[in-house]
Design an enzyme around this catalytic site. Structure first.
Site, short mmCIF file in Angstrom:
data_model
loop_
_atom_site.label_atom_id
_atom_site.label_comp_id
_atom_site.label_asym_id
_atom_site.label_seq_id
_atom_site.Cartn_x
_atom_site.Cartn_y
_atom_site.Cartn_z
N ASP A 83 38.73 60.17 15.49
CA ASP A 83 37.47 60.87 15.73
C ASP A 83 37.20 61.82 14.55
O ASP A 83 38.11 62.54 14.11
CB ASP A 83 37.62 61.66 17.03
CG ASP A 83 36.33 62.30 17.50
OD1 ASP A 83 35.25 61.77 17.17
OD2 ASP A 83 36.40 63.32 18.22
N HIS A 84 35.99 61.83 14.03
CA HIS A 84 35.58 62.76 12.98
C HIS A 84 36.50 62.83 11.76
O HIS A 84 36.93 63.92 11.37
CB HIS A 84 35.43 64.19 13.54
CG HIS A 84 34.25 64.36 14.44
ND1 HIS A 84 32.94 64.31 13.98
CD2 HIS A 84 34.16 64.55 15.77
CE1 HIS A 84 32.12 64.47 14.99
NE2 HIS A 84 32.83 64.59 16.11
N ASP A 105 32.97 60.77 9.13
CA ASP A 105 31.85 61.67 9.44
C ASP A 105 31.36 62.36 8.16
O ASP A 105 31.90 63.39 7.76
CB ASP A 105 32.31 62.70 10.47
CG ASP A 105 31.21 63.71 10.79
OD1 ASP A 105 30.09 63.55 10.28
OD2 ASP A 105 31.49 64.66 11.55
N GLU A 135 28.09 58.77 11.23
CA GLU A 135 27.10 59.63 11.91
C GLU A 135 25.94 59.91 10.96
O GLU A 135 26.15 60.17 9.78
CB GLU A 135 27.78 60.94 12.32
CG GLU A 135 26.85 61.92 13.02
CD GLU A 135 27.61 63.10 13.63
OE1 GLU A 135 28.70 62.89 14.20
OE2 GLU A 135 27.12 64.24 13.52
N ALA A 211 29.42 65.06 24.52
CA ALA A 211 28.91 64.52 25.78
C ALA A 211 29.59 65.06 27.02
O ALA A 211 29.27 64.66 28.13
CB ALA A 211 29.04 63.00 25.77
N THR A 234 35.72 68.52 25.37
CA THR A 234 35.75 69.84 26.02
C THR A 234 36.09 69.74 27.52
O THR A 234 36.87 70.54 28.03
CB THR A 234 34.40 70.55 25.83
OG1 THR A 234 34.14 70.63 24.43
CG2 THR A 234 34.42 71.96 26.39
P1 13P Z 1 32.55 67.74 23.61
O1 13P Z 1 33.37 68.80 22.92
O2 13P Z 1 31.23 68.20 24.03
O3 13P Z 1 33.31 67.10 24.70
O4 13P Z 1 32.31 66.62 22.49
C1 13P Z 1 33.38 65.82 22.06
C2 13P Z 1 33.08 65.03 20.85
O5 13P Z 1 31.95 64.75 20.53
C3 13P Z 1 34.22 64.57 20.08
O6 13P Z 1 33.85 63.79 19.00
#
Ligand code: 13P
Length: 285
Positions: A83-84, A105, A135, A211, A234
């Site tokens: 992720d990212h 990203d 993105e 999300a 989160t």
């Molecule tokens: P949240 O922190 O809102 O859950 O988003 C997570 C996210 O987009 C990870 O790439």
């Protein structure tokens, strides 16, 4: 069964549901996510960030997720994703470790810099059978959205999106339509029209970051308009840390497992709730 996100999300897009991409940091959160997928027969994406790779050891955590998925959940389609990834080097490292799916990203760079590095990432990744998410526009972070915010500065432009996909050859695209990372003050109403215009133009699966707090009809609405994947971090952190804090406060606990288990179970229940919401429950049957 380990699959690429491309395969997982193209199926979701075709069948009109979305898959959750849940962030893991350790054994407990990984087991919670995979057990939820198993109990609901849901496809799932388990993802880790660069920070988590530093925290847990990228190779170690990747092996843990892969082994757990292969040995205990062999009939559930599981994608493992970076992720990212904020640089070419971190994406290269994740691919070298064996991750079958990565995000580069470059959303905070200029359009042309974003295209240049994303293309380079796609060349490397596709030569190894790895899926790539990128993105365009950018999804703000909690720290940036206090007070008034000019959402237009963050939004994905539908015409630019089709150009970006064509120029880079990516497999999936993260979009900005009023979403923000964290439980943030997001745009009062998501820009649903913008999402529809993006999905009319772009044929690859679309991802919604930030999300965790998309519920109450919003999630269903964006799935109808073309979102195939929700990123959730989160909500997992809150479930884990909230439960851990409560349990530790309840009295003398010296058995590490007795405090971690309820926190792990709280994450599993949260992930299951999301899987029902996204419509992925039962889709691994
Ligand atoms: P949240 O922190 O809102 O859950 O988003 C997570 C996210 O987009 C990870 O790439």
């Amino acid at each position: 069964m380990i699959v690429t996100t491309k395969v997982l999300l193209e199926k979701a897009k075709q069948d009109g549901y979305a898959v959750g991409a849940f962030n893991t940091v350790n054994l407990e959160t990984t087991k919670a996510i995979l057990d939820a997928a198993e109990e609901l027969s849901s496809p799932v994406i388990v993802q880790l960030t660069e920070k988590t790779m530093e925290y847990a050891g990228g190779r170690v955590l990747f092996s843990l997720i892969r082994n757990m998925a292969e040995f205990y959940h062999s009939h559930i389609p599981v994608a493992i994703h970076l992720d990212h990834g904020k640089s070419y080097e971190i994406v290269e490292r994740a691919i070298e470790i064996g991750l079958p799916s990565v995000m580069y990203d470059g959303s905070r760079h200029t359009y042309s810099d974003n295209v240049r590095t994303t293309k380079k990432v796609v060349e490397l990744a596709h030569s190894k059978g790895v899926s790539v998410q990128a993105e365009l526009g950018n999804v703000p972070y909690l720290s940036e959205v206090h007070g008034a915010i000019d959402w237009d500065e963050y939004m994905t432009d539908p015409d630019e999106a089709i150009r970006f996909v064509g120029e880079t050859g990516i497999d999936t695209l993260a979009v900005a339509i009023g979403n923000a990372h964290g439980f943030a003050a997001e745009r009062s109403e998501p820009d649903y029209e913008r999402l529809s215009r993006i999905s009319e133009r772009v044929s690859i699966p679309l991802i919604l970051h930030g999300a965790s707090d998309w519920e109450d009809g919003r999630a269903e609405e964006v799935i109808r308009r073309g979102i195939s994947c929700f990123n959730v971090d989160t909500a997992i952190k809150l479930a884990f840390v909230g439960t851990l804090t409560r349990v530790i406060g309840e009295g003398d606990k010296t058995d590490i497992r007795s405090v971690l288990e309820p926190a792990r179970d709280a994450v599993k229940e949260e992930v299951k709730r999301k899987m029902h919401l996204y419509g992925s429950a039962g889709k691994a049957k």
